[in-house]
Design an enzyme around this catalytic site. Structure first.
Site, PDB file in Angstrom:
ATOM      1  N   ASP A  31      20.463  85.395 186.851  1.00 41.70           N
ATOM      2  CA  ASP A  31      19.511  86.196 187.623  1.00 41.70           C
ATOM      3  C   ASP A  31      18.456  86.892 186.766  1.00 41.70           C
ATOM      4  O   ASP A  31      17.730  87.754 187.261  1.00 41.70           O
ATOM      5  CB  ASP A  31      20.237  87.224 188.486  1.00 41.70           C
ATOM      6  CG  ASP A  31      21.055  88.218 187.673  1.00 41.70           C
ATOM      7  OD1 ASP A  31      21.254  87.984 186.475  1.00 41.70           O
ATOM      8  OD2 ASP A  31      21.512  89.223 188.252  1.00 41.70           O
ATOM      9  N   GLU A  32      18.338  86.528 185.502  1.00 44.84           N
ATOM     10  CA  GLU A  32      17.277  87.126 184.687  1.00 44.84           C
ATOM     11  C   GLU A  32      16.837  86.174 183.583  1.00 44.84           C
ATOM     12  O   GLU A  32      17.614  85.342 183.107  1.00 44.84           O
ATOM     13  CB  GLU A  32      17.687  88.478 184.098  1.00 44.84           C
ATOM     14  CG  GLU A  32      18.806  88.425 183.105  1.00 44.84           C
ATOM     15  CD  GLU A  32      19.061  89.777 182.448  1.00 44.84           C
ATOM     16  OE1 GLU A  32      18.093  90.418 181.991  1.00 44.84           O
ATOM     17  OE2 GLU A  32      20.227  90.180 182.371  1.00 44.84           O
TER      18      GLU A  32
END
Length: 354
Positions: free
Chosen positions: A100-101
Site C-alpha cells: 500500500d505504499e
C-alpha cells in the site's frame, strides 16, 4: 521525489467492497485472544485504535460498535496490483515498500515548481480513485525521507509538497521519532541527551550521535536529519523468502504440541513457496516465547528443493523442547534463498491466530 501511501488500506478496502461498513469503525486483523490489528479505519482511529495494537485492546477502545474482520489477502493483493499498475502508466519506475505504499520519481517533475508537483500528485490520486474507488495521500520532497514525512502530514486524503526552503523549518519542529529508522529504543537514547526533534539531532555532533546510535545507524540518520538524502528510486527484486506464522491462543507447553505446530506452519509456508514458483535451501524456524522474546534457528540444505517433507523435516530439526525453552506463543517458518524455477509472483504473508 514522491511517496504515495494508501489511506487505511485494508480497512478502506473492506469499506469499499462492503458499503454498509462506510462510516463505521472497522478493525482488520486476528480474531483470537492474541490477534493483532492489521488495519484500522479512520473511524476506529478516532478512538485510539491503530495497526499493530493487540486486537482486544483496540476492541475495548472502540467499544460495542467495532466491526472486526479477518484479513482478505487475495482481495488486498488484487487491488494493490490495480493501483500500482495504474501508477506505472505515469511513473514507469516505482519502488514498492509494501502493498500500500511506494516511492516514485517522475522525470517530468525534474525542476518543477511546487504547484506543478501538487497538480501532478492530484492527478495520480484521481487516477487511483477512478480505477479503484480508493483514496491515497501523497507527499513530495527533495528525497525519500522528506517525501515520506510529507505523505504522513498529508493524511487523510491529501497532498503535501515540502519545498527545500520549508524543509529546515519543518525538521526543526518535528519529533525525532518521525525520522525513518528511529524506533522506541533509539528515541529513548536520544531523549536522555535532550534530543527531541529532528532539528536537534541535526545540530548534534556526528561523534556524539555515533556514540549513542552506533557506527552503522548513527551516521546515516544524522545525514537524513540534516536533509541529505540522495537515495534513488529503484524497483525491488522479487522476494527471495516466503514465510508463514501462527500465533496461538494458548501457549504450547509440550514437544508434541510444538512439532504439530511446526508441521502445519511449515506446510503453509510450503504452499506459498509453490505458489511463487520457487525452491528453497535455507529453512528458518522462529519461536516467540510467552515473555515475548524470540529464538530463531536456521539450517541450509546442500541443494534447493521444493519437497514438502524435506523442508518440514529440516524445520523440525531446529525445534527446542518447550520444557527446556519455555512456553511458546508463536511459531514461524521461513523458506529462503529461493530462486524462481517458474513464473514468480509476490504475495503477502499473513499471521494466523489460533
Amino acid at each position: 521525489m514522491l511517496h504515495l501511501d494508501m489511506d487505511a488500506f485494508f480497512a478502506s478496502v473492506e469499506q469499499l467492497t462492503r458499503p454498509t461498513l462506510r462510516g463505521r469503525p472497522v478493525l482488520v486483523g486476528g480474531l483470537g485472544g492474541r490477534g493483532v490489528v492489521a488495519g484500522a479505519s479512520y473511524e476506529a482511529r478516532a478512538y485510539g485504535a491503530r495497526s499493530a495494537m493487540p486486537m482486544h485492546q483496540a476492541r475495548r477502545m472502540v467499544g460495542a460498535g467495532a466491526v472486526v474482520l479477518p484479513p482478505r489477502g487475495g482481495l488486498y493483493s488484487m487491488l494493490s496490483k490495480t493501483v500500482f499498475d495504474a501508477l506505472r502508466t505515469r511513473m514507469p519506475v516505482l519502488e514498492m515498500i509494501s502493498m500500500d505504499e511506494a516511492f516514485g520519481e517522475p522525470q517530468e517533475l525534474a525542476g518543477a515548481d511546487a504547484e506543478a508537483v501538487r497538480v501532478f500528485a492530484e492527478e495520480l490520486r484521481a487516477l487511483i480513485r477512478d480505477r479503484t474507488g480508493l483514496v491515497a495521500s501523497i507527499g513530495a520532497g527533495s528525497g525519500k525521507q522528506i517525501a515520506k514525512i510529507a505523505s504522513g502530514l498529508a493524511k487523510p486524503d491529501g497532498v503535501r509538497v515540502v519545498t527545500p526552503a520549508e524543509q529546515r523549518g519543518l525538521f526543526e519542529a518535528l519529533p525525532v521519532r518521525k525520522l525513518w529508522g528511529i524506533g522506541p529504543v533509539a528515541d529513548e537514547k536520544l531523549r536522555r541527551l535532550g534530543i527531541e526533534t529532528i532539528g536537534g539531532l541535526a545540530a548534534t555532533s556526528s561523534t556524539e550521535i555515533v556514540s549513542v546510535l552506533g557506527a552503522t545507524l548513527g551516521p546515516s540518520l544524522h545525514r537524513l536529519a540534516q536533509g541529505i538524502d540522495d537515495r534513488p528510486v529503484a524497483e525491488r527484486a522479487d522476494a527471495k523468502q516466503v514465510s508463514a506464522e501462527t500465533t496461538f491462543a494458548a501457549d504450547l507447553m509440550t514437544l508434541d504440541q510444538l512439532r504439530a505446530a511446526v508441521e502445519r506452519t511449515g506446510a503453509a509456508a510450503h504452499a506459498r513457496l509453490l505458489g511463487d514458483g520457487r525452491a528453497a535451501r535455507t529453512v528458518v524456524l522462529k519461536l516467540k516465547k510467552s515473555d515475548m522474546s524470540i529464538v530463531t534457528r536456521s539450517a541450509t540444505l546442500p541443494y534447493a528443493t521444493a519437497d514438502l517433507q524435506t523442508l518440514v523435516a529440516t524445520a523440525q530439526r531446529q525445534v527446542i523442547d518447550p520444557l527446556e525453552l519455555g512456553p511458546v506463543r508463536l511459531v514461524g517458518v521461513s523458506l529462503g534463498d529461493s530462486p524462481p524455477f517458474g513464473r514468480a509472483r509476490c504475495s503477502p504473508t499473513w499471521t494466523r491466530v489460533m
